[in-house]
Design a protein around this motif. Structure first.
Motif, short mmCIF file in Angstrom:
data_model
loop_
_atom_site.label_atom_id
_atom_site.label_comp_id
_atom_site.label_asym_id
_atom_site.label_seq_id
_atom_site.Cartn_x
_atom_site.Cartn_y
_atom_site.Cartn_z
N VAL A 100 -4.56 4.67 -0.52
CA VAL A 100 -3.18 4.81 -0.06
C VAL A 100 -2.96 6.24 0.39
CG1 VAL A 100 -0.77 4.66 -0.69
CG2 VAL A 100 -2.37 2.99 -1.58
N ASP A 101 -2.59 6.40 1.63
CA ASP A 101 -2.36 7.72 2.23
C ASP A 101 -3.50 8.68 1.93
OD1 ASP A 101 -0.02 6.94 3.42
OD2 ASP A 101 1.21 7.45 1.70
N GLY A 102 -4.70 8.19 2.07
CA GLY A 102 -5.84 9.07 1.97
C GLY A 102 -6.45 9.20 0.59
N PHE A 103 -5.86 8.56 -0.40
CA PHE A 103 -6.44 8.65 -1.73
C PHE A 103 -6.74 7.27 -2.30
CE2 PHE A 103 -4.35 12.79 -1.64
CZ PHE A 103 -5.38 13.59 -2.10
N ALA A 104 -7.89 7.16 -2.92
CA ALA A 104 -8.19 5.94 -3.65
C ALA A 104 -7.27 5.91 -4.85
CB ALA A 104 -9.64 5.98 -4.10
N ILE A 105 -6.55 4.81 -5.02
CA ILE A 105 -5.64 4.76 -6.15
C ILE A 105 -6.13 3.76 -7.18
CG2 ILE A 105 -3.64 5.46 -4.77
CD1 ILE A 105 -2.64 2.49 -5.21
N GLU A 106 -5.75 4.02 -8.40
CA GLU A 106 -6.14 3.16 -9.51
C GLU A 106 -5.03 2.18 -9.84
OE1 GLU A 106 -9.07 3.20 -11.07
OE2 GLU A 106 -9.80 4.86 -9.83
N GLY A 107 -3.84 2.48 -9.36
CA GLY A 107 -2.66 1.73 -9.77
C GLY A 107 -2.64 0.27 -9.32
N GLY A 108 -3.49 -0.07 -8.37
CA GLY A 108 -3.52 -1.46 -7.92
C GLY A 108 -2.55 -1.71 -6.79
N ILE A 109 -2.84 -2.76 -6.03
CA ILE A 109 -2.06 -3.04 -4.82
C ILE A 109 -0.63 -3.40 -5.17
CG2 ILE A 109 -2.58 -5.51 -4.61
CD1 ILE A 109 -3.20 -4.81 -1.58
N GLU A 110 -0.41 -3.85 -6.41
CA GLU A 110 0.95 -4.25 -6.79
C GLU A 110 1.90 -3.06 -6.92
OE1 GLU A 110 -1.74 -4.67 -8.60
OE2 GLU A 110 -1.44 -3.69 -10.53
N THR A 111 1.35 -1.85 -6.93
CA THR A 111 2.25 -0.70 -7.05
C THR A 111 2.80 -0.28 -5.69
OG1 THR A 111 0.43 0.87 -6.78
CG2 THR A 111 0.98 0.22 -9.03
N ILE A 112 2.44 -1.01 -4.65
CA ILE A 112 2.88 -0.62 -3.31
C ILE A 112 3.97 -1.57 -2.85
CG2 ILE A 112 2.14 -0.30 -0.94
CD1 ILE A 112 -0.72 0.03 -2.45
N ASN A 113 5.07 -1.02 -2.49
CA ASN A 113 6.16 -1.82 -1.97
C ASN A 113 5.86 -2.18 -0.52
OD1 ASN A 113 8.53 -2.90 -1.09
ND2 ASN A 113 9.77 -1.07 -1.47
#
Lengths: 493, 1188
Positions: free
Chosen positions: B290-303
């Protein structure tokens, strides 16, 4: 320009700190890197890994054992895993997962892991030395187990027969080609001699000690027909430790299970209150059994079944008959689901590790073989005194010949530990260069058996294991033959 | 000879035009092309376009004149050679439209006072070589850096060129008569013939006509025009996301693109499999960026409503920039920022919707035998004496679960009731309707509310987006509630001319509440049960074995025993009822998630910039399971551990298990930080274009979960608790228990800690020549904190090369009108995978001292380690063609790929003589090959109605080429597993031979059949089992189609998968138990389908309880899992220009229906192969979007 400098500094910092950054272990609970002698000591203390062996052959392959067809009819599924060993069916033994091959090599792997990591870990030199000697002992013990099961008996004629793959490291590329029987025994002996350097006295029996090494050495040399050394080590072992437990004391007035049963009117009746200390401590109690030099158990799930021939060997006042054969088993149940033999109220365990009784029997046998029949019989009496009802017991007469004396000893061995020592005994006695006792042949009657299936209801056919039978070396699990791409050679039949 | 004059009633003749033209030429000679908003139209002049369409220049002028009060004078065939212009629905500034229309020609505009505009072709005037300078800006006056400025003879054959600087300025030598061309990605290229002027200021217009073609793709590290990349990218834009309103971004991607298979579970959780499974042990999920960073939070954290674009990177060239984590593909999400908002204006967007659905369909989820059939089976077992109920009412059988029917039969057998009483009770039982009770008391109609708002703005110094989201809903079972709120702030500040600072802050809070009901629990109860008695009291149901409920209880007493016990004086009653159970449970999950991304970007020199950025993520979750002492699970435990004398039937003491509620808690803590420094270079040198990034990155992801000891006797008001009087494992718990079997009181304490660290260094560069040929390469090394002997083994190089050929730009194709785009791409690269669980050195775990092992601690080897272990490597070849024809109304991509994992870490069986039965080696090989095809075509059905189609289909052939594994047990083969020579998720079945001599038989080894008792004792079950296929499809695709007019949109989305198999559920052959029986009971009782499933057992069949280990895995129950599903229907209506409210610039209503079910399935039972037990609920969404 400033920015270039800042950037270069940043990149510089990042690269230099990188290796340290990645040293952090990924998981804390289960993936701990071996760092101290304490870690290695804990590995050798893992009794769950060491204290059992699944030696089905010793439990089912001898004349001490039987699977009566009436019992088999009742519970075919329960017995099916043991039939290949009972009937010495080569193909089916090779397919069986009940072979102790894996279990013993896993113990060797623990020993090799300890040996390989000794140099890397922190700890005192004395501790490292002790761990090294113990690892050699563990390896010797397991290799000897394997050799008595998967190789032909040790004899001058069999020296060049197939031995074992000798695992000396944890390298997966290390050759698995089977050494000769002679080299295999040399390897075991080298480990054994190393272990004999210890001066550790007997503590917890599942850890090694000098008496334990001596006791194992006595067993080892007896198998090799080196009666001088066998006698020497049995005496050494007994010198340090010679406690015998009277069988009467083993019989516990309160049984450890059965809290209720249905009486004739089908009402629940309490027969006993469960004793939690026994429930919990069966294993621990067994591990601490006072006759053991070194804690190992033969572990076969609830199905040690004596042959009539064995039952007939017991005299009426032999406490072992009641204790081992009746009290917990035949007396208690007529169902084949339950064991007909048990130590320590625990129907799965038979003493496999060396015991004081074994040392006495080895010492007695060697004395008799030397010609000191009376001395040998005296040694035997030390044991028998603890095994019979002391009120009625009378000592044996001194036999007139070595043959008779030796037969007495061998029969005593059958009675003392029928499902552990017999396979070993048959193999060594059939190749004994002294050639005193007649060769032992095992015969049975059972249903025709092919492809893992017994034809239930067919007429019984005879099965024979003759004294020089190649099947005294049971086949190596076929999966290992395949997985090693044939590097591990199967026994020839 | 004619002149067209629009919006006036007379015609100019050609010569008149010339005269006028000459006059104006004199007036305007100094700025040949001073085409800015000030001199043609006023800034606010806007043109409305009613639908996407293609228009001729003449039609556009007609449009402009209709909607404004300008008129035009030009020669009637002046524009006859101009191509048609594609315009998009909406409003467009008149200036922009005009420029777009005339971008291909060289025209001069002259404006007279009465808003009449004269247009003419430019003349060529020869002057000497001179230096031309100027500034290139966009329509808002923002400088455009990096614009290509090329000079050459007409046709720009032999050229020289420069690029504009950060201020949009350029300087170049040129002779009069030469042509100067300004080109910039996604802007309309402009050309002038050099005259005598030496300042040419240019306003470039966004190329609306070609926006579909010039797509920017983001690798997460850099953004490039798609024309210049060779890798395989899928783009999903904002419009697509809008047309799939959802509370979960993952469902938007379902069946959206070729090559990406989605597995959506019944609750909407999505697994992505990009181009097949390519690893055995490591995660098969793609990396989420997300925006250039691999995130750990999972796709559900994205609105979903914050998302601008999604790029999915499928091949090695696209993904290798992500190195170790990219083998399964990468999903790159770019969130919206304020940069596209109009300057100095605040843009506010609202989006609200409600999603609702019916109650769960119990007929499908609970296809059980009728009450009569259930009882008939139980009676049959009793009749053939397979079930001895004589002891069923005894104390000794407390542990046996039994249904009401079994209990009744037992009472009859024991003579406690007469046959007449039995018949009465039996028919009473048959009047119950558990299923409708479930619907009434346990099920709920789910309803979700979603609201979000975003406010964005832009000024010279900064742009920002502030967004907020709130969601609340009720789930499918009673007591299920969810609440989510999220706020975000993303801003970009221009601190100085060369330094930018950006920050993105997100905070999300979630609260879920439930009473832990599961479908499994509900369907465990036979159909002749019920929930409430007529008087509203709880019906005493016989309980199933309860799993996963704190604290686990596996014993339930039968009614007769309960009565017996009821008089004993236990602290609690022994009755069980699922509704009561649910009400006694209060399960809460709360999580707080924060993500901060921030960084600076400094421009170092022309084309070169440097980034320093970092991300911090943290999710703290708190899971609280509170079970009150009204739950059977707790009551029974307390009672069971109460000292009790059976002979007197009296309680003799106090329970070891503390009375009161039980509280279980888990604290989860996930934290990640990533720090990256990166150099970016993007610059054009004439016809040479170069783009590159290089940098290093550190990341650490810590999972730190703590489960404190279970709290017993918890009082939620006084906040007190009790300690077990005899300790957790104390012997007295055992001695004084009602059942006299050992029961410990679970302590439950548990700690878990992992830290995944990664260091990476990367480079990615591309070179494009003359916008035709592109070469691209990337190199990366990753190092993780896997346990190794020598740190050098941590590093592994990953790389890729690629090339692209834009054939359409070749001279021989420029004239081919119908072909608008043709590009070939080819890449090869190697990506890797981390297997953190593998070790190169031996590792151990310690078992602490405890009572059960004689107070001795010991250690176990968890992994002997493999010193030769290295990173997994997968080589991926990708070849593709992109095409666009008929004015790009048909566009598509066809891609072939071959993914060959050569060093895949697999657990290889070793000869056990090595001491190890299996170890992980880089020995496995997995190959995936196939193609992805997608095509998009728009057709005008009428002048107003546009027919849209987006179709994608993928073929994937997956095979495990090598995996040294010796033998497979039947228990492995019946499960989806990996094995050599088979696709992933292969399953095997028992070869059912039918009923032979009244008993079901299965083919065994060497022609020996066997009964359903124990499988043959051979080590490899392949010798008698049958291969059934793979549970993973070979073919899958989606089709989005529909219509739109100016205001109205109607879309349908279909999803299909083919070429895989599944097991159909059937009757469970079992003895007395509590579980409801399957509806196939009727077939079993009638013995009417014995070729497929066994009939009734014979009288001497004592092993009926073993049948269930075989029957579900019969080959006769395998069915083709292919299906075609109607996934979604979406319709929206744009009211913006109907409700003409000042200040509201967007107003749109939408309706959506999702999970509409199967249109076709290959299996005969009409089962949904994806949702065999529980279908996702068909839900309906109604919503509103508006903007001010």
């Amino acid at each position: 320009m400033k920015i270039y400098i800042i950037k270069l500094i940043l990149i510089g910092i990042i690269f230099t700190s990188c290796d340290n950054y990645l040293e952090e272990p990924p998981i804390k609970n289960s993936n701990i890197v071996i760092e101290t002698t304490e870690d290695l000591d804990n590995l050798l203390n893992n009794y769950t890994n060491f204290y059992q062996t699944r030696d089905v052959t010793s439990a089912f392959g001898t004349d001490n054992n039987d699977i009566p067809v009436e019992w088999y009819d009742q519970d075919q599924g329960g017995f099916s895993t043991y039939l290949p060993f009972f009937l010495w069916s080569v193909d089916d033994m090779a397919q069986s997962s009940y072979s102790p091959w894996q279990q013993e090599y896993s113990k060797i792997a623990y020993a090799n892991t300890v040996l390989e990591n000794l140099k890397k870990v922190q700890g005192t030199d004395a501790k490292k030395e002790a761990l090294k000697l113990e690892a050699h002992f563990v390896r010797a013990y397991s290799n000897f187990e394997l050799a008595t099961i998967y190789c032909l008996p040790f004899s001058e004629n069999n020296k060049n027969a197939l031995g074992l793959p000798l695992k000396k490291t944890m390298d997966y590329e290390e050759s698995l080609t089977r050494a000769s029987l002679e080299d295999t025994f040399k390897f075991i002996e080298a480990d054994l001699e190393e272990a004999l350097k210890t001066n550790k006295s007997k503590g917890d029996a599942w850890r090694f000690s000098l008496p334990a090494v001596n006791a194992f050495a006595a067993r080892y040399y007896l198998y090799k027909h080196d009666y001088n050394k066998a006698k020497k080590h049995s005496i050494e072992a007994l010198k340090d430790y010679d406690i015998l437990v009277n069988t009467a004391n083993l019989v516990d007035p309160q049984r450890s299970y059965t809290t209720y049963y249905l009486n004739e009117s089908k009402d629940t009746v309490w027969v006993d209150i469960l004793r939690p200390e026994i429930f919990w401590s069966r294993t621990i109690k067994a591990m601490h059994h006072e006759e053991l030099y070194y804690t190992r158990f033969l572990n076969i799930v609830q199905r040690y079944i004596p042959s009539q021939e064995l039952i007939d060997l017991y005299e009426e006042d032999d406490l072992r008959k009641g204790y081992l054969m009746e009290y917990f088993s035949l007396f208690y149940t007529d169902s084949p689901n339950y064991s007909a033999f048990a130590h320590f109220n625990y129907s799965q365990q038979a003493l496999q590790g060396p015991t004081t009784s074994e040392m006495l029997l080895i010492k007695a046998e060697c004395q008799i073989r030397e010609g000191s029949i009376a001395e040998g019989m005296n040694t035997l009496e030390i044991l028998r005194m603890q095994r019979f009802n002391q009120e009625t017991y009378t000592t044996l007469e001194i036999p007139g010949s070595i043959l008779d004396a030796l037969s007495t000893i061998i029969d005593e061995r059958r009675r003392e530990n029928p499902f552990v020592w017999r396979w070993y005994d048959i193999k060594r006695l059939n190749t004994d260069p002294d050639n005193i006792l007649p060769p032992i042949e095992i015969t049975r009657s059972f249903y025709p058996y092919t492809n893992g299936n017994a034809s239930v209801g067919s007429s019984l056919i005879p099965y024979t294991l003759s004294p020089k039978d190649k099947r005294f070396a049971i086949p190596i699990p076929v999966s290992d033959i395949i997985l090693s791409n044939g590097e591990i050679e199967q026994n020839n039949y | 000879m004619e002149i067209k004059l629009i919006n006036t009633s007379f015609l100019f003749r050609k010569n008149i035009f010339k005269i006028i033209m000459k006059t104006f030429l004199f007036l305007f000679c100094t700025t040949v092309f001073s085409f800015t908003s000030n001199n043609v139209f006023s800034q606010n002049e806007k043109i409305k376009i009613d639908a996407d369409k293609m228009l001729t220049a003449d039609e556009i002028f007609l449009l402009i004149t209709k909607q404004t009060d300008y008129c035009f004078i030009y020669h009637s065939d002046l524009f006859k050679d101009l191509p048609k212009v594609s315009v998009k629905k909406g409003t467009i500034k008149a200036n922009k439209l005009l420029l777009q229309t005339l971008s291909e020609g060289k025209f001069i505009f002259e404006l007279s006072a009465n808003k009449t505009i004269a247009i003419k072709e430019k003349l060529k005037i020869s002057v000497v070589q001179q230096t031309i300078t100027g500034k290139v800006t966009d329509v808002d006056g923002e400088p455009l850096p990096g614009v290509n400025v090329l000079v050459g003879a007409k046709g720009i054959t032999k050229v020289r060129g420069v690029a504009t600087d950060f201020d949009g300025k350029y300087s170049i030598e040129a002779s009069a008569g030469e042509v100067i061309r300004f080109s910039y990605v996604s802007y309309v290229t402009q050309e002038f013939t050099v005259t005598d002027q030496n300042i040419i200021n240019v306003v470039l217009l966004e190329d609306t006509a070609s926006l579909d073609e010039v797509v920017l793709v983001s690798t997460g590290y850099q953004t490039l025009p798609k024309e210049r990349v060779a890798g395989s990218f899928v783009e999903i834009n904002e419009d697509y996301i809008q047309e799939h309103p959802s509370i979960n971004l993952a469902t938007v991607l379902d069946a959206s693109s070729s090559g990406i298979r989605t597995e959506v579970d019944v609750d909407g959780n999505v697994d992505f499999i990009i181009r097949g499974v390519s690893t055995l042990n490591a995660s098969s999920q793609p990396l989420l960026v997300v925006d250039g960073f691999a995130i750990e939070g999972g796709i559900e954290t994205i609105n979903p409503n914050n998302v601008k674009t999604i790029n999915i990177l499928k091949d090695a060239a696209a993904a290798s920039i992500w190195g170790a984590r990219s083998t399964n593909g990468v999903i790159v999400i770019t969130t919206k920022d304020g940069s596209t908002t109009s300057k100095d204006k605040i843009d506010v967007r609202f989006n609200s919707f409600i999603t609702f659905s019916n109650k769960l369909n119990m007929d499908y989820a609970y296809p059980v035998a009728s009450p009569t059939e259930q009882l008939e089976w139980e009676e049959y077992l009793s009749d053939i004496s397979l079930t001895d109920y004589s002891g069923a009412l005894e104390f000794s059988n407390l542990g046996i679960n039994s249904s009401l029917g079994n209990t009744l039969i037992a009472q009859k057998q024991k003579g406690l009731i007469t046959q007449q009483e039995y018949n009465n009770l039996r028919s009473q039982l048959l009047t119950n309707n558990y299923q409708s009770d479930v619907e009434d008391y346990l099920l709920n109609s789910p309803l979700y509310n979603h609201h979000d708002v975003s406010i964005s703005g832009r000024s010279d110094k900064m742009d920002y987006v502030l967004s907020g989201m709130y969601e609340s809903g009720e789930g499918k079972f009673i007591g299920q509630e969810e609440n989510k709120a999220q706020i975000g702030f993303k801003a970009n500040f221009k601190i100085t001319k060369w330094l930018n600072f950006y920050t993105d802050l997100r905070y999300r809070k979630e609260k879920n509440k439930s009473n832990g009901l599961t479908l499994d629990e509900i369907t465990s109860i036979p159909s002749y049960s019920k929930i409430l008695n007529d008087d509203g009291s709880y019906f005493n149901q016989v309980a199933p074995i309860l799993f996963d409920i704190a604290p686990t209880v596996s014993y339930v007493f039968q009614p007769a025993q309960r009565e017996f016990f009821d008089n004993a004086g236990f602290a609690y009653d022994w009755n069980y009822n699922l509704l009561r159970e649910a009400k006694a449970r209060d399960f809460n999950l709360e999580s707080n998630y924060v993500r901060i991304q921030t960084g600076i970007n400094a421009k170092l020199m022309e084309g070169l910039s440097w980034d320093l950025k970092g991300q911090y993520e943290r999710r703290l979750s708190y899971n609280r399971l509170l079970t009150s002492d009204d739950a059977y699970a707790v009551r029974a435990r307390i009672n069971t551990l109460t000292p009790y004398d059976l002979n007197t039937n009296e309680v003799t003491g106090i329970s070891s298990y503390p009375a009161g509620d039980v509280l279980q808690q888990t604290n989860g803590d996930l934290r990640n930080y990533t720090l990256r420094t990166q150099l970016n270079f993007i610059r054009s040198f004439g016809i040479h274009q170069v783009a590159a990034v290089a940098g290093t990155e550190f990341s650490s992801t810590v999972t730190d979960n703590k489960t404190p000891a279970i709290v017993y006797g918890y009082d939620r008001d006084k906040l007190t608790s009790k300690y077990p009087v005899n300790g957790y494992d104390g012997l007295d718990n055992f001695r004084y228990s009602a059942r006299e079997s050992y029961t410990s009181i679970t302590n439950g304490q548990n700690f878990f800690y992992t830290d995944k660290r990664l260091f990476s260094a990367f480079f990615n560069g591309s070179y494009t020549y003359n916008q035709k040929y592109t070469l691209q390469t990337s190199i990366r090394t990753d190092a993780s904190n896997v346990i190794v002997e020598d740190p050098k083994y941590r590093y592994s190089p990953f790389w890729s090369v690629g090339t692209a050929w834009n054939i359409k730009s070749e001279s021989f194709l420029t004239e081919v009108d119908w072909l608008n785009r043709l590009k070939f791409r080819m890449t090869y690269g190697e990506t890797g995978n981390i297997v953190n669980t593998a070790s190169t050195v031996p590792t151990i775990s310690h078992t602490p001292a405890s009572y059960s092992i004689d107070y001795q601690s010991y250690a176990t080897i968890t992994d002997y380690g493999n010193p030769s272990l290295r990173w997994e490597k997968t080589g991926t070849f990708n070849a593709a063609v992109d095409f666009g024809i008929l004015s790009n109304s048909v566009m598509g991509t066809l891609e072939f790929y071959n993914k060959h994992g050569r060093d895949i870490i697999g657990r290889v069986d070793l000869p056990v003589a090595t001491g190890v039965s299996s170890q992980q080696f880089n020995l496995a090989e997995i190959r995936n090959y196939g193609f992805d095809f997608n095509i998009k075509f728009d057709t005008k059905l009428t002048s107003r109605i546009n027919w849209r189609n987006e179709f994608n289909i993928s073929y994937n052939n997956n095979e495990v080429l090598s995996l040294r594994k010796g033998s497979y047990a039947s228990s492995t083969l019946i499960q989806p597993h990996f094995e050599e020579g088979k696709p992933s998720n292969a399953i095997f079945s028992y070869d059912y031979l039918g009923m032979i001599d009244g008993a079901p038989q299965i083919a065994g080894v060497n022609g020996n059949n066997f009964l359903l008792h124990y499988p043959p004792g051979v080590s490899d079950a392949h010798s008698y089992m049958k291969y059934s296929g793979s549970t993973t499809p070979n073919w899958y695709g989606g089709w989005l189609m529909g219509f739109n007019t100016q205001r109205f949109t109607f879309l349908v989305k279909l999803k299909a998968e083919f070429g895989h198999v599944f097991r159909t559920p059937t009757f469970q052959y079992r003895g007395p138990g509590t579980k409801a029986l399957h509806e196939d009971a009727s077939l079993v009782l009638a013995e009417s389908d014995t070729d497929r499933i066994p009939g009734l057992p014979l009288e001497n069949e004592e092993n009926i309880y073993l049948w269930n280990r075989f029957v579900p895995f019969f080959d006769t129950l395998i069915a083709d899992a292919s299906y075609l599903r109607l996934q979604e229907i979406y319709t929206s209506y744009n009211l913006t220009d109907i409700i003409n409210i000042k200040g509201i610039n967007q107003l749109e209503m939408f309706l959506q229906a999702r999970n509409l079910g199967l249109l076709w399935s290959a299996n005969k039972q009409n089962l949904d192969p994806v949702y065999i037990i529980e279908k996702p609920l068909t839900n309906f969404t109604i919503g509103l979007r508006f903007g001010i």
